[in-house]
Design an enzyme around this catalytic site. Structure first.
Site, PDB file in Angstrom:
ATOM      1  CE1 TYR A  25      -5.778  24.702 -19.318  1.00 49.21           C
ATOM      2  CE2 TYR A  25      -4.964  23.331 -21.100  1.00 49.21           C
ATOM      3  CZ  TYR A  25      -6.021  23.886 -20.392  1.00 49.21           C
ATOM      4  OH  TYR A  25      -7.308  23.607 -20.773  1.00 49.21           O
ATOM      5  CG  HIS A  30      -7.325  17.379 -15.725  1.00 54.61           C
ATOM      6  ND1 HIS A  30      -8.668  17.057 -15.717  1.00 54.61           N
ATOM      7  CD2 HIS A  30      -7.128  18.188 -16.792  1.00 54.61           C
ATOM      8  CE1 HIS A  30      -9.249  17.674 -16.730  1.00 54.61           C
ATOM      9  NE2 HIS A  30      -8.344  18.355 -17.405  1.00 54.61           N
ATOM     10  CD1 TRP A  70     -12.488  18.232 -25.147  1.00 49.36           C
ATOM     11  CD2 TRP A  70     -13.404  18.462 -27.166  1.00 49.36           C
ATOM     12  NE1 TRP A  70     -12.047  19.416 -25.668  1.00 49.36           N
ATOM     13  CE2 TRP A  70     -12.593  19.589 -26.911  1.00 49.36           C
ATOM     14  CE3 TRP A  70     -14.074  18.392 -28.390  1.00 49.36           C
ATOM     15  CZ2 TRP A  70     -12.450  20.629 -27.820  1.00 49.36           C
ATOM     16  CZ3 TRP A  70     -13.924  19.427 -29.285  1.00 49.36           C
ATOM     17  CH2 TRP A  70     -13.126  20.534 -29.010  1.00 49.36           C
ATOM     18  CE1 TYR A 107     -12.306  18.685 -15.698  1.00 48.79           C
ATOM     19  CE2 TYR A 107     -10.779  19.539 -14.064  1.00 48.79           C
ATOM     20  CZ  TYR A 107     -11.341  19.598 -15.323  1.00 48.79           C
ATOM     21  OH  TYR A 107     -10.933  20.572 -16.204  1.00 48.79           O
TER      22      TYR A 107
END
Length: 104
Positions: free
Chosen positions: A41, A22, A77, A18
């Protein structure tokens, strides 16, 4: 500026993947986030239970939410689906948090 806080759920065996994905955020996804107003963010991981806490600021929440209709967001997604708890449309299961305090 409105602030958004959410909890999402990462499968424990994918913590490193993960973070890697990113760190290598697709330029077109980054552009779409910015085009929809996202700034400041950040995503934080609770390594004990896999909860992710996402925080971002947006000038217009409705405009930001339109990102869900973009092809690049749907592609992201699908790319992230194996790593986390998701809805039938591949969007991450997310719990929206209510802001109760902000120190200016």
């Amino acid at each position: 500026m409105p602030r958004i806080g959410q909890i999402m759920y990462l499968h424990k065996e994918f913590y490193k993947e993960y973070q890697k994905r990113h760190a290598e955020l697709w330029p077109e996804m980054k552009k779409e986030l910015k085009d929809h107003g996202a700034s400041n963010y950040s995503i934080f991981l609770n390594e004990e239970n896999g909860e992710l806490f996402a925080y971002l600021e947006v000038p217009n929440v409705a405009k930001y939410n339109e990102i869900a209709n973009t092809d690049i967001c749907k592609k992201w997604w699908a790319y992230m689906k194996p790593l986390m708890k998701t809805n039938p449309d591949n969007s991450p299961v997310a719990l929206d948090l209510k802001e109760v305090f902000h120190l200016d």
